[in-house]
Design a protein around this motif. Structure first.
Motif, PDB file in Angstrom:
ATOM      1  N   GLY A  24       0.816  -1.204   0.000  1.00  0.00           N
ATOM      2  CA  GLY A  24       0.000   0.000   0.000  1.00  0.00           C
ATOM      3  C   GLY A  24       0.846   1.249   0.000  1.00  0.00           C
ATOM      4  O   GLY A  24       1.935   1.283  -0.571  1.00  0.00           O
ATOM      5  N   THR A  25       0.371   2.247   0.735  1.00  0.00           N
ATOM      6  CA  THR A  25       0.980   3.579   0.704  1.00  0.00           C
ATOM      7  C   THR A  25       1.721   3.957   1.975  1.00  0.00           C
ATOM      8  O   THR A  25       2.242   5.061   2.070  1.00  0.00           O
ATOM      9  CB  THR A  25      -0.108   4.627   0.457  1.00  0.00           C
ATOM     10  N   GLY A  59       6.754   2.916   3.886  1.00  0.00           N
ATOM     11  CA  GLY A  59       5.964   3.562   2.858  1.00  0.00           C
ATOM     12  C   GLY A  59       5.480   2.619   1.765  1.00  0.00           C
ATOM     13  O   GLY A  59       4.779   3.037   0.859  1.00  0.00           O
ATOM     14  N   ARG A  60       5.835   1.347   1.848  1.00  0.00           N
ATOM     15  CA  ARG A  60       5.425   0.379   0.819  1.00  0.00           C
ATOM     16  C   ARG A  60       4.286  -0.514   1.271  1.00  0.00           C
ATOM     17  O   ARG A  60       3.716  -1.240   0.464  1.00  0.00           O
ATOM     18  CB  ARG A  60       6.618  -0.487   0.426  1.00  0.00           C
ATOM     19  N   ASP A  62       0.686  -0.987   3.920  1.00  0.00           N
ATOM     20  CA  ASP A  62      -0.313  -0.490   4.857  1.00  0.00           C
ATOM     21  C   ASP A  62      -0.370  -1.471   6.016  1.00  0.00           C
ATOM     22  O   ASP A  62      -0.294  -2.689   5.815  1.00  0.00           O
ATOM     23  CB  ASP A  62      -1.681  -0.389   4.197  1.00  0.00           C
TER      24      ASP A  62
END
Length: 84
Positions: A24-25, A59-60, A62
């Motif tokens: 995810g983000t 950051g890769r 969730d």
């Protein structure tokens, strides 16, 4: 699939953290609250992010966490172990 998670479990003293991650983000929710809101102290925030930082995955993914028991420090360490 969109709903596939990787599950982890961390325990530290009386604290237990059930951790789910998926690509995810970089969003991190602890007990349905933003991690920075749930852990206002920077050392707790750094503790839960360390496994992601060390593996160059910050950051890769969730992350969703259900944490209970113990104190706030024990919960942060349990999350750290669950992510690791």
């Amino acid at each position: 699939m969109a709903n596939d998670y990787i599950w982890g479990l961390g325990r530290r003293k009386a604290a237990v953290a059930r951790v789910r991650i998926r690509p995810g983000t970089g969003m991190i929710l602890v007990n349905k609250r933003d991690a920075e809101e749930y852990f206002p102290r920077e050392d707790h925030q750094n503790s839960i992010l360390e496994p992601l930082r060390v593996t160059h995955n910050q950051g890769r993914f969730d992350v969703w966490v259900n944490a209970k028991g113990g104190g706030i420090t024990g919960q942060a360490e349990a999350i750290r172990l669950g992510l690791a």
